[in-house]
Scaffold this motif. Structure first.
Motif, PDB file in Angstrom:
ATOM      1  N   PRO A   1       5.813 -10.515  11.490  1.00 42.88           N
ATOM      2  CA  PRO A   1       5.709  -9.378  12.423  1.00 42.88           C
ATOM      3  C   PRO A   1       6.828  -8.360  12.250  1.00 42.88           C
ATOM      4  CG  PRO A   1       5.288 -11.450  13.557  1.00 42.88           C
ATOM      5  CD  PRO A   1       5.756 -11.805  12.178  1.00 42.88           C
ATOM      6  N   ILE A   2       8.036  -8.832  11.914  1.00 37.67           N
ATOM      7  CA  ILE A   2       9.158  -7.913  11.693  1.00 37.67           C
ATOM      8  C   ILE A   2       8.873  -7.001  10.512  1.00 37.67           C
ATOM      9  CG2 ILE A   2      11.565  -7.804  10.955  1.00 37.67           C
ATOM     10  CD1 ILE A   2      12.111 -10.260  12.614  1.00 37.67           C
ATOM     11  N   ALA A   3       8.325  -7.577   9.430  1.00 36.12           N
ATOM     12  CA  ALA A   3       8.003  -6.778   8.243  1.00 36.12           C
ATOM     13  C   ALA A   3       6.936  -5.747   8.556  1.00 36.12           C
ATOM     14  CB  ALA A   3       7.556  -7.689   7.110  1.00 36.12           C
ATOM     15  N   PHE A   4       5.893  -6.139   9.285  1.00 38.89           N
ATOM     16  CA  PHE A   4       4.811  -5.212   9.606  1.00 38.89           C
ATOM     17  C   PHE A   4       5.286  -4.099  10.535  1.00 38.89           C
ATOM     18  CE2 PHE A   4       2.026  -8.955   8.557  1.00 38.89           C
ATOM     19  CZ  PHE A   4       1.477  -8.376   7.411  1.00 38.89           C
ATOM     20  N   LEU A   5       6.182  -4.430  11.472  1.00 40.05           N
ATOM     21  CA  LEU A   5       6.734  -3.399  12.351  1.00 40.05           C
ATOM     22  C   LEU A   5       7.566  -2.403  11.552  1.00 40.05           C
ATOM     23  CD1 LEU A   5       7.330  -2.211  15.138  1.00 40.05           C
ATOM     24  CD2 LEU A   5       9.204  -3.862  15.367  1.00 40.05           C
ATOM     25  N   THR A   6       8.398  -2.907  10.647  1.00 40.29           N
ATOM     26  CA  THR A   6       9.232  -2.031   9.817  1.00 40.29           C
ATOM     27  C   THR A   6       8.372  -1.130   8.938  1.00 40.29           C
ATOM     28  OG1 THR A   6      10.927  -3.766   9.764  1.00 40.29           O
ATOM     29  CG2 THR A   6      11.107  -1.995   8.141  1.00 40.29           C
ATOM     30  N   ILE A   7       7.323  -1.700   8.349  1.00 36.13           N
ATOM     31  CA  ILE A   7       6.438  -0.920   7.476  1.00 36.13           C
ATOM     32  C   ILE A   7       5.666   0.115   8.284  1.00 36.13           C
ATOM     33  CG2 ILE A   7       4.403  -1.074   5.992  1.00 36.13           C
ATOM     34  CD1 ILE A   7       5.460  -3.808   5.083  1.00 36.13           C
ATOM     35  N   ALA A   8       5.225  -0.240   9.499  1.00 38.50           N
ATOM     36  CA  ALA A   8       4.474   0.708  10.338  1.00 38.50           C
ATOM     37  C   ALA A   8       5.332   1.922  10.691  1.00 38.50           C
ATOM     38  CB  ALA A   8       3.996   0.002  11.604  1.00 38.50           C
ATOM     39  N   VAL A   9       6.587   1.682  11.038  1.00 39.93           N
ATOM     40  CA  VAL A   9       7.498   2.801  11.354  1.00 39.93           C
ATOM     41  C   VAL A   9       7.722   3.668  10.118  1.00 39.93           C
ATOM     42  CG1 VAL A   9       9.836   3.396  12.076  1.00 39.93           C
ATOM     43  CG2 VAL A   9       8.626   1.533  13.210  1.00 39.93           C
ATOM     44  N   ALA A  10       7.865   3.028   8.949  1.00 39.45           N
ATOM     45  CA  ALA A  10       8.083   3.784   7.708  1.00 39.45           C
ATOM     46  C   ALA A  10       6.855   4.646   7.367  1.00 39.45           C
ATOM     47  CB  ALA A  10       8.392   2.824   6.566  1.00 39.45           C
TER      48      ALA A  10
ATOM     49  N   VAL B   1      13.941  11.488  13.408  1.00 45.95           N
ATOM     50  CA  VAL B   1      13.015  10.436  12.984  1.00 45.95           C
ATOM     51  C   VAL B   1      13.684   9.507  11.981  1.00 45.95           C
ATOM     52  CG1 VAL B   1      10.840   9.983  11.765  1.00 45.95           C
ATOM     53  CG2 VAL B   1      10.973  11.840  13.436  1.00 45.95           C
ATOM     54  N   ALA B   2      14.447  10.085  11.052  1.00 47.81           N
ATOM     55  CA  ALA B   2      15.106   9.276  10.016  1.00 47.81           C
ATOM     56  C   ALA B   2      16.114   8.312  10.631  1.00 47.81           C
ATOM     57  CB  ALA B   2      15.787  10.185   9.001  1.00 47.81           C
ATOM     58  N   ILE B   3      16.955   8.798  11.514  1.00 42.05           N
ATOM     59  CA  ILE B   3      17.974   7.913  12.095  1.00 42.05           C
ATOM     60  C   ILE B   3      17.333   6.896  13.015  1.00 42.05           C
ATOM     61  CG2 ILE B   3      18.557   9.287  14.139  1.00 42.05           C
ATOM     62  CD1 ILE B   3      21.002   7.559  11.718  1.00 42.05           C
ATOM     63  N   PHE B   4      16.245   7.277  13.694  1.00 44.93           N
ATOM     64  CA  PHE B   4      15.529   6.302  14.526  1.00 44.93           C
ATOM     65  C   PHE B   4      14.919   5.204  13.664  1.00 44.93           C
ATOM     66  CE2 PHE B   4      11.450   4.908  16.362  1.00 44.93           C
ATOM     67  CZ  PHE B   4      11.915   4.322  17.541  1.00 44.93           C
ATOM     68  N   GLY B   5      14.320   5.573  12.535  1.00 46.75           N
ATOM     69  CA  GLY B   5      13.748   4.574  11.636  1.00 46.75           C
ATOM     70  C   GLY B   5      14.794   3.617  11.093  1.00 46.75           C
ATOM     71  N   LEU B   6      15.983   4.133  10.764  1.00 41.10           N
ATOM     72  CA  LEU B   6      17.051   3.267  10.272  1.00 41.10           C
ATOM     73  C   LEU B   6      17.553   2.317  11.364  1.00 41.10           C
ATOM     74  CD1 LEU B   6      19.171   5.685   8.055  1.00 41.10           C
ATOM     75  CD2 LEU B   6      17.858   3.706   7.305  1.00 41.10           C
ATOM     76  N   ILE B   7      17.655   2.821  12.580  1.00 40.92           N
ATOM     77  CA  ILE B   7      18.102   1.959  13.683  1.00 40.92           C
ATOM     78  C   ILE B   7      17.092   0.851  13.939  1.00 40.92           C
ATOM     79  CG2 ILE B   7      18.544   1.901  16.164  1.00 40.92           C
ATOM     80  CD1 ILE B   7      19.791   4.667  15.913  1.00 40.92           C
ATOM     81  N   VAL B   8      15.809   1.197  13.914  1.00 43.44           N
ATOM     82  CA  VAL B   8      14.774   0.176  14.099  1.00 43.44           C
ATOM     83  C   VAL B   8      14.863  -0.877  13.002  1.00 43.44           C
ATOM     84  CG1 VAL B   8      12.272  -0.232  14.055  1.00 43.44           C
ATOM     85  CG2 VAL B   8      13.201   1.676  15.367  1.00 43.44           C
ATOM     86  N   THR B   9      15.049  -0.426  11.758  1.00 39.31           N
ATOM     87  CA  THR B   9      15.161  -1.369  10.636  1.00 39.31           C
ATOM     88  C   THR B   9      16.329  -2.321  10.841  1.00 39.31           C
ATOM     89  OG1 THR B   9      14.225   0.287   9.136  1.00 39.31           O
ATOM     90  CG2 THR B   9      15.404  -1.573   8.141  1.00 39.31           C
TER      91      THR B   9
END
Length: 292
Positions: A249-258, A278-286
């Protein structure tokens, strides 16, 4: 004057005519070579000017770009595993607080670079980097050669990044920025906390390298070149996620955000304003979902 003097040797005439015939093509080829070289330089200069004009015509990034980058990067740098508990156990050590100040000033400098899309040097970038240097040389950080070298390397890279003479506005420059963003400050934090850097820490940090390369692609190259480069950095990031996390699930969440972030790059002109956020939010989520 005799006829013998007036008469020209046929061999000499032939040699003269051959030399003249040989010199002319060489001169023509030389002139043609320099002409092609000059035209090539002019074309490159025109392409650079066109690219700069295209970047300058883009909408201004969101007004919260600089604070978002500054806060987000410090969350990313100080959240990684293997350092969190040890660092704050040693919070009384003033080297840690010097590194906190350095990370804040360098993140602010990067925020101003992102706001100008790495297209020009801003005096606020220089002020922030100068503040980072003052912190380094007025603390015990300067006594640790490994830490000093790594922190100075990051400052130097940010300093030369917007200058066209160094030609870093390309995939090579993006790769260098991603590696330094991932390893410079976190490695220094890890080293000061533990007096060594664990191999597991370096191994698991590579996901953040690919994530940074992907999310910073539209910031580093905001034109169509960036969207094309995203077709390379995006799959690399997804592949690294699947290798390190598997089909979880962690991988799928990371890929969905990307994927959502990449699709957003095609929605213009709004996307040009909110891409840094968006970029900094994506990095924080990762970081949050992976380094938990």
């Amino acid at each position: 004057m005799t006829k013998e003097n007036e008469t020209t040797n046929p061999d000499q005439q032939t040699s003269t005519s051959l030399d003249g015939a040989t010199d002319e093509p060489i001169q023509e080829k030389t002139a043609d070579f320099f002409s092609r070289s000059q035209r090539r330089q002019e074309q490159q200069h025109q392409q650079q000017q066109a690219s700069q004009a295209q970047v300058a015509a883009l909408p201004t990034p969101h007004r919260y770009t600089v604070p978002a980058i500054a806060v987000g990067l410090n969350i990313i740098w100080w959240q990684q595993p293997l350092i969190y508990h040890q660092v704050w156990q040693n919070a009384g050590n003033w080297q840690i607080w010097s590194l906190v100040a350095y990370s804040i000033f360098s993140a602010i400098a990067l925020g101003f670079l992102v706001k100008t899309r790495f297209a020009r040097a801003d005096w606020r970038v220089w002020v922030s980097l100068a503040a980072s240097l003052i912190v380094i040389f007025n603390s015990q950080l300067r006594s640790r050669f490994e830490v000093l070298a790594l922190l100075l390397l990051f400052i130097c890279f940010l300093l030369i990044l917007p200058f066209r003479a160094f030609q870093l506005k390309n995939p090579l420059g993006l790769a260098g920025l991603s590696i330094l963003l991932t390893f410079s400050v976190p490695i220094c934090i890890n080293y000061l906390a533990n007096n060594y850097v664990e191999p597991d820490f370096l191994k698991q940090s590579w996901l953040l390298v690919f994530a940074t390369a992907f999310y910073f692609t539209p910031l580093f190259l905001p034109t169509a070149k960036g969207r094309k480069l995203g077709l390379i950095t995006g799959p690399l990031f997804i592949l690294a996620t699947l290798i390190l996390e598997g089909f979880s699930p962690i991988a799928f969440l990371t890929i969905a955000v990307a994927l959502a972030a990449y699709c957003l790059t095609f929605i213009r002109p709004l996307t040009y304003q909110i891409q840094p956020l968006v970029a900094i939010f994506g990095l924080i989520v990762t970081v949050m979902v992976y380094y938990h």
